[in-house]
Design an enzyme around this catalytic site. Structure first.
Site, PDB file in Angstrom:
ATOM      1  N   ARG A 225       8.497  -4.720   0.471  1.00 46.36           N
ATOM      2  CA  ARG A 225       8.128  -6.084   0.175  1.00 46.36           C
ATOM      3  C   ARG A 225       8.071  -6.514   1.644  1.00 46.36           C
ATOM      4  NH1 ARG A 225      11.824  -5.593  -3.839  1.00 46.36           N
ATOM      5  NH2 ARG A 225      11.246  -5.616  -6.096  1.00 46.36           N
TER       6      ARG A 225
ATOM      7  N   HIS B  69       1.512  -7.124  -0.119  1.00 43.76           N
ATOM      8  CA  HIS B  69       1.708  -6.796  -1.464  1.00 43.76           C
ATOM      9  C   HIS B  69       0.641  -5.479  -1.909  1.00 43.76           C
ATOM     10  CE1 HIS B  69       5.105  -7.539  -4.076  1.00 43.76           C
ATOM     11  NE2 HIS B  69       4.083  -7.335  -5.247  1.00 43.76           N
TER      12      HIS B  69
ATOM     13  N   HIS C 112      12.249  -1.450  -8.536  1.00 47.27           N
ATOM     14  CA  HIS C 112      11.930  -2.416  -9.531  1.00 47.27           C
ATOM     15  C   HIS C 112      13.176  -2.159 -10.684  1.00 47.27           C
ATOM     16  CE1 HIS C 112       7.225  -2.055  -9.343  1.00 47.27           C
ATOM     17  NE2 HIS C 112       7.786  -3.074  -8.766  1.00 47.27           N
TER      18      HIS C 112
ATOM     19  N   TYR D 124       1.206   0.845 -12.800  1.00 44.62           N
ATOM     20  CA  TYR D 124       0.148   1.625 -11.577  1.00 44.62           C
ATOM     21  C   TYR D 124      -0.144   2.671 -12.516  1.00 44.62           C
ATOM     22  CZ  TYR D 124       2.579  -1.600  -8.016  1.00 44.62           C
ATOM     23  OH  TYR D 124       2.963  -2.511  -7.503  1.00 44.62           O
TER      24      TYR D 124
END
Length: 297
Positions: A147, A243, A269, A278
């Site tokens: 991130r 992102h 995550h 995804y």
């Protein structure tokens, strides 16, 4: 101290939530508190019922509010009531079993591998410290999927060139190790040499990515601006943010047969369901390729 302020301190001091999340939760709770007080028969957190919350949801949706925004407020209230129950400040939780409005499923935008390759292999970056730093920033995003806040928070000591890995501090100060390949290794080595020779940089400065003019940790706005600038040179996707590169990393990994659990760990995550979006992205890309390539499609 009232309940909301006590909850705010709990999130910040005991749960180590980010300041952004703490402010968002607090703002949502204060706004809902105002709604409770504006009712014909005002209620408190102790007397709030599920019906009142359900009516609020209907009113917010009728106002045209995004379902995602309403669900974020409900998430804040769920966490808040868990806190209140633990502290024995309420006897019941009116939002525990309450379902929020369904939100539209949107696939994350990503940059095609061919576009990323054209950018990183091309002659787009100036031949100076900032150009070298900016290229490394984009390469790090795409090579690791971290991130923006995680990249900005990187220190020199977080880079292990010998092992080819980064130590990343993510949400709630959780740390994870991310491996990287030869390309990032070589680029990182060259950058660290240039960083060491940067005029005015204090030996006490620990930040990996620094502002050449101010000789201190690079500002988040600069990172976002540079990513947008360079992605704009090679892609037409609407969102051109750090992102987007995180999405691109995950999509590329799955397209090249990485398993979902591994990608989950790399992205940091907590839930596999967050990573599963995804798989829809890669399926959509596969459908597009089929429609373009198959003569009977």
């Amino acid at each position: 101290m009232d309940e909301v302020r006590a909850f705010e301190e709990y999130l910040r001091d005991e749960r180590n939530y980010s300041e952004r999340t703490v402010c968002s939760y607090t703002r949502d709770l204060i706004e809902f508190e105002s709604y409770m007080q504006s009712l014909e028969e005002p209620v408190t957190w102790q007397t709030l019922t599920t019906d009142v919350v359900r009516n609020w949801i209907i009113e917010e949706m009728n106002r045209g509010l995004n379902p995602k925004t309403v669900n974020q407020s409900l998430s804040a209230m769920r966490s808040f009531y868990k806190f209140l129950l633990i502290r024995k400040r309420v006897s019941q939780d009116p939002v525990h079993n309450l379902q929020g409005p369904k939100k539209e499923k949107t696939l994350p935008s990503f940059v095609k591998e061919s576009e990323i390759n054209r950018l990183l292999d091309g002659d787009f970056f100036p031949d100076d410290f900032e150009g070298q730093r900016d290229k490394l920033i984009l390469l790090t995003f795409y090579s690791t999927g971290i991130r923006k806040s995680e990249l900005i928070g990187l220190d020199v000591m977080d880079v292990d060139l010998a092992q080819g890995q980064l130590k990343v501090t993510g949400k709630r100060n959780k740390q994870r190790i991310i491996p990287f390949g030869k390309e990032l290794h070589d680029a990182m080595t060259a950058y660290l040499q240039a960083r060491a020779e940067l005029p005015g940089l204090s030996s006490d400065e620990t930040a990996l990515f620094v502002d050449a003019k101010k000789a201190r940790r690079v500002h988040p706005a600069i990172v976002g601006e540079r990513v947008k600038k360079y992605l704009s040179l090679v892609t037409t996707v609407k969102r051109r943010t750090p992102h987007t590169l995180r999405h691109s990393f995950a999509t590329s990994m799955l397209n090249h047969q990485a398993d979902l659990e591994s990608v989950k760990q790399l992205l940091g995550h907590e839930s596999l369901s967050t990573t599963e979006i995804y798989t829809h992205t890669t399926l959509e890309e596969l459908k597009q390729m089929y429609n373009q390539a198959h003569p009977r499609a």
